[in-house]
Enzyme design. Structure first.
Site, PDB file in Angstrom:
ATOM      1  N   GLU A  94     -63.393 -11.111 -58.130  1.00 44.34           N
ATOM      2  CA  GLU A  94     -63.130 -12.414 -58.751  1.00 44.34           C
ATOM      3  C   GLU A  94     -62.394 -13.364 -57.803  1.00 44.34           C
ATOM      4  OE1 GLU A  94     -65.009 -12.789 -61.059  1.00 44.34           O
ATOM      5  OE2 GLU A  94     -65.125 -10.903 -62.153  1.00 44.34           O
ATOM      6  N   ILE A  95     -61.463 -12.848 -57.010  1.00 46.70           N
ATOM      7  CA  ILE A  95     -60.783 -13.707 -56.029  1.00 46.70           C
ATOM      8  C   ILE A  95     -61.795 -14.225 -55.004  1.00 46.70           C
ATOM      9  CG2 ILE A  95     -59.114 -13.743 -54.120  1.00 46.70           C
ATOM     10  CD1 ILE A  95     -57.269 -11.999 -55.878  1.00 46.70           C
TER      11      ILE A  95
END
Length: 162
Positions: free
Chosen positions: A132-133
């Site tokens: 997700e980052i």
């Protein structure tokens, strides 16, 4: 409900902006992201997946005790020890491939009400957060694959889209 953008939507290649306002709108965004993710179905989503270029992540994992919201998450440290796991995306349903990532990470983030937090994540939770980052930074997960694997997966995706 928010609609999830499909690869190769430009939002999936865009770096998201830091969240600076922690208010009811941010909480509503997180709730709407969670609803879209659950409907997809998925276990993680960013605002970018829905075309909103803000640094917001929602994960829903048993390892974390259920739903967790992360605002402006930053990777501070990662272990040298890695693990392989099959990854995919709510923006590319049905497509998966194995990726190796650090098994343990340390992150800094804010809660929906702006509280600063630090957290150590390991195994599947660490993999999900790194995924997700990357998305918040405009790096779609398939760019972690070798060129050959990525091209093969993209051909399969294009064929499925027809």
């Amino acid at each position: 409900m928010l609609s999830i953008r499909r690869y190769p939507d430009p939002a999936l290649k865009s770096r998201c902006s830091e969240v600076t306002v922690f208010d009811a709108d941010l909480k509503a965004l997180a709730d709407n992201l969670h609803a879209a993710m659950t409907a997809a179905p998925g276990v993680g989503i960013t605002a970018a997946h829905c075309g909103i270029l803000q640094r917001v992540v929602v994960l829903d994992l048993p390892e974390l005790g259920g739903r967790r919201d992360y605002v402006n998450p930053e990777l501070l440290a990662a272990s040298d020890d890695t693990m392989e796991h099959t990854e995919g995306s709510v923006s590319m349903p049905g497509m998966t491939e194995t990726i190796a990532r650090p098994r343990l990470i340390e992150i800094r983030y804010r809660t929906l009400d702006g509280q600063k937090r630090f957290e150590t994540l390991e195994d599947f939770a660490a993999i999900c957060m790194q995924h997700e980052i990357d998305q918040l930074d405009g790096l779609f997960w398939i760019h972690r694959l070798s060129r050959l694997k990525r091209e093969r997966l993209l051909k399969k995706w294009e064929k499925q889209a027809r």
